[in-house]
Enzyme design. Structure first.
Site, PDB file in Angstrom:
ATOM      1  N   ARG A  54       0.821  -1.216   0.000  1.00 42.22           N
ATOM      2  CA  ARG A  54       0.000   0.000   0.000  1.00 42.22           C
ATOM      3  C   ARG A  54       0.858   1.271   0.000  1.00 42.22           C
ATOM      4  O   ARG A  54       0.370   2.369  -0.236  1.00 42.22           O
ATOM      5  CB  ARG A  54      -0.985  -0.022   1.181  1.00 42.22           C
ATOM      6  CG  ARG A  54      -1.950   1.136   1.218  1.00 42.22           C
ATOM      7  CD  ARG A  54      -3.248   0.861   1.999  1.00 42.22           C
ATOM      8  NE  ARG A  54      -3.046   0.034   3.174  1.00 42.22           N
ATOM      9  CZ  ARG A  54      -2.553   0.478   4.336  1.00 42.22           C
ATOM     10  NH1 ARG A  54      -2.223   1.740   4.473  1.00 42.22           N
ATOM     11  NH2 ARG A  54      -2.406  -0.347   5.363  1.00 42.22           N
ATOM     12  N   TYR A 105     -16.744  17.578 -13.818  1.00 43.39           N
ATOM     13  CA  TYR A 105     -17.092  16.156 -13.862  1.00 43.39           C
ATOM     14  C   TYR A 105     -18.098  15.836 -12.742  1.00 43.39           C
ATOM     15  O   TYR A 105     -17.881  16.210 -11.589  1.00 43.39           O
ATOM     16  CB  TYR A 105     -15.823  15.314 -13.680  1.00 43.39           C
ATOM     17  CG  TYR A 105     -16.107  13.842 -13.614  1.00 43.39           C
ATOM     18  CD1 TYR A 105     -16.593  13.176 -14.726  1.00 43.39           C
ATOM     19  CD2 TYR A 105     -15.906  13.134 -12.440  1.00 43.39           C
ATOM     20  CE1 TYR A 105     -16.873  11.820 -14.663  1.00 43.39           C
ATOM     21  CE2 TYR A 105     -16.185  11.779 -12.373  1.00 43.39           C
ATOM     22  CZ  TYR A 105     -16.671  11.136 -13.487  1.00 43.39           C
ATOM     23  OH  TYR A 105     -16.954   9.791 -13.418  1.00 43.39           O
ATOM     24  N   ASP A 176      -8.191  20.007 -13.076  1.00 38.05           N
ATOM     25  CA  ASP A 176      -8.458  18.694 -13.663  1.00 38.05           C
ATOM     26  C   ASP A 176      -8.123  18.816 -15.151  1.00 38.05           C
ATOM     27  O   ASP A 176      -8.825  19.495 -15.905  1.00 38.05           O
ATOM     28  CB  ASP A 176      -9.927  18.302 -13.439  1.00 38.05           C
ATOM     29  CG  ASP A 176     -10.230  16.897 -13.952  1.00 38.05           C
ATOM     30  OD1 ASP A 176      -9.558  16.438 -14.902  1.00 38.05           O
ATOM     31  OD2 ASP A 176     -11.154  16.255 -13.417  1.00 38.05           O
ATOM     32  N   LYS A 201      -8.793   7.841 -18.875  1.00 35.51           N
ATOM     33  CA  LYS A 201      -9.216   8.428 -20.143  1.00 35.51           C
ATOM     34  C   LYS A 201      -8.032   8.504 -21.111  1.00 35.51           C
ATOM     35  O   LYS A 201      -7.490   7.481 -21.481  1.00 35.51           O
ATOM     36  CB  LYS A 201      -9.857   9.791 -19.884  1.00 35.51           C
ATOM     37  CG  LYS A 201     -10.867   9.803 -18.726  1.00 35.51           C
ATOM     38  CD  LYS A 201     -12.146   9.040 -19.019  1.00 35.51           C
ATOM     39  CE  LYS A 201     -13.011   8.843 -17.778  1.00 35.51           C
ATOM     40  NZ  LYS A 201     -13.412  10.079 -17.101  1.00 35.51           N
TER      41      LYS A 201
HETATM   42  C1  PLP Z   1     -13.775  10.382 -15.766  1.00 34.05           C
HETATM   43  C2  PLP Z   1     -13.370  11.666 -15.157  1.00 34.05           C
HETATM   44  C3  PLP Z   1     -13.018  11.737 -13.803  1.00 34.05           C
HETATM   45  C4  PLP Z   1     -13.105  10.539 -12.885  1.00 34.05           C
HETATM   46  O1  PLP Z   1     -12.157   9.598 -13.229  1.00 34.05           O
HETATM   47  P1  PLP Z   1     -12.319   7.996 -12.936  1.00 34.05           P
HETATM   48  O2  PLP Z   1     -11.046   7.453 -13.457  1.00 34.05           O
HETATM   49  O3  PLP Z   1     -13.539   7.559 -13.683  1.00 34.05           O
HETATM   50  O4  PLP Z   1     -12.483   7.844 -11.473  1.00 34.05           O
HETATM   51  C5  PLP Z   1     -12.587  12.949 -13.309  1.00 34.05           C
HETATM   52  N1  PLP Z   1     -12.529  14.054 -14.097  1.00 34.05           N
HETATM   53  C6  PLP Z   1     -12.883  14.033 -15.407  1.00 34.05           C
HETATM   54  C7  PLP Z   1     -12.797  15.269 -16.214  1.00 34.05           C
HETATM   55  C8  PLP Z   1     -13.307  12.829 -15.979  1.00 34.05           C
HETATM   56  O5  PLP Z   1     -13.670  12.810 -17.269  1.00 34.05           O
END
Ligand code: PLP
Length: 362
Positions: A54, A105, A176, A201
């Site tokens: 961890r 998001y 983000d 993504k």
């Molecule tokens: C998908 C997404 C998230 C969350 O990410 P996960 O990997 O699904 O937990 C956060 N911010 C944006 C802009 C996203 O598209």
């Protein structure tokens, strides 16, 4: 493996395209593999720097080294993008305010609203189409959360301007950067304190791994983010770390190709009689459109494709789309018929042929 903020043998003047390929490699000793291998380990022989599964893993470190080099900071990998967001939000002192775009998001907004409901913090949701909305709400705030472009409204804010103004108000600035990627926007260089990605993504890019990462500009913040990973247990798997690193190697070519397809798709969609409104920030691999027939038509179109996959998520090599309002948690300021398209790297002629036949079902 040796750790460093920036791999010692690499010049900091390298382009992102090169860093994506060259960072996070094992030392160049004879017979060492070119890639950091998958290390499935729950524990390590005592006395070293890792100790327990961890706390650290060499395969995470490879991914962190690449993302850290690309974003210009020190990266901490998590089990998902939302796990990274949760760790970053743990930096907010109890009872203080966080400013966030209302169209950030929806998982991030849900996380913030839950924390607010339980009295842990105050959340200020703002409309970033209004100039300086984030900054105007930043008085006494502990954190300004920027997402640019937003998901799925594709609103863009000036990161440098917002970061500078938020910082003079004493707020920590988080970006983000999932949609833009460090190829388009490097928020730490623009004055942000922390960058967050859903690496699920575009960074990993193949729809086969959940992963997240937070990148800190300074060591103190890095240490805290690493501590929260341990304490929350939000640890990625070694396989996911390997897949994410492998995906990241081709980020630049995937991004360029998908962006090219996206731009061409925007032109064709905008000229199509069944399409009412096309949104695209001018860069990136995600666009949205609304069929003239609204939500019902959007449902028909997105379920009529044969090549384009009707699926949520984005940033994979394959083109996917969905009607966003099929989700309960989607804000009602997002139109019923809005279709979010994550454009992949297919041949454009095949892509357009499928989109066109699907639009015929509207
Ligand atoms: C998908 C997404 C998230 C969350 O990410 P996960 O990997 O699904 O937990 C956060 N911010 C944006 C802009 C996203 O598209």
């Amino acid at each position: 493996m040796a750790r460093s903020d920036h791999p010692q043998h690499l010049s900091s003047s390298l382009t992102p395209e090169t860093l994506a390929v060259a960072a996070g490699r094992p030392d160049r000793t004879p017979d060492s593999p070119l890639n950091v291998p998958i290390t499935p380990a729950s524990t390590y022989v005592a006395g070293g720097s890792l100790e327990y599964g961890r706390y650290g893993n060499p395969t995470w470190e490879a991914f962190e080294d690449v993302v850290g080099a690309l974003e210009g900071g020190r990266a901490v990998m998590y089990a998902s993008g939302l796990a990274a967001a949760a760790a970053v939000l743990s930096l907010v002192p109890s009872g203080r305010a966080v400013v966030v775009p209302r169209h950030a998001y929806n998982g991030t907004v849900a996380l913030l609203r839950d924390a607010a409901r339980r009295g842990h913090l105050e959340v200020r949701e703002v409309d970033v189409t209004q100039p300086r909305a984030l900054v105007d709400a930043a008085d006494d705030a502990a954190m300004v959360w920027i997402e640019s472009p937003t998901n799925p409204a594709l609103e863009v804010v000036d990161v440098a301007e917002t970061a500078a103004a938020a910082r003079t108000r004493g707020a920590l600035v988080v970006v983000d950067n999932t949609f833009a990627t460090p190829l388009v926007q490097q928020p730490l260089a623009l004055g942000a304190d922390v960058v967050v990605h859903s690496a699920t993504k575009l960074l990993a890019g193949h729809s086969d791994a959940l992963a997240g990462v937070a990148v800190a500009a300074d060591d103190a913040t890095y240490e805290l983010l690493e501590t929260y990973r341990r304490l929350h247990g939000a640890t990625p798997g070694a396989l996911e770390a390997y897949l994410a690193t492998r995906g990241l190697r081709t980020l630049a070519v995937r991004f360029e190709r998908a962006q090219d397809n996206a731009r061409r798709l925007v032109e064709r969609l905008a000229a199509h009689p069944e399409v009412a409104d096309v949104r695209y920030p001018g860069f990136g691999t995600v666009l949205t459109f609304e069929p003239v027939g609204g939500g019902v038509a959007a449902h028909r179109v997105t379920t009529a494709s044969r090549l384009v996959v009707c699926a949520t998520s984005l940033g994979g090599v394959e083109t996917t789309w969905e009607r966003r309002r099929r989700w309960e948690g989607e804000p009602h300021t997002i139109p019923e018929g809005l279709v979010r398209v994550s454009v992949g790297i297919e041949g454009f002629a095949d892509l357009w042929a499928d989109v066109e036949q699907a639009l015929a079902h509207a």
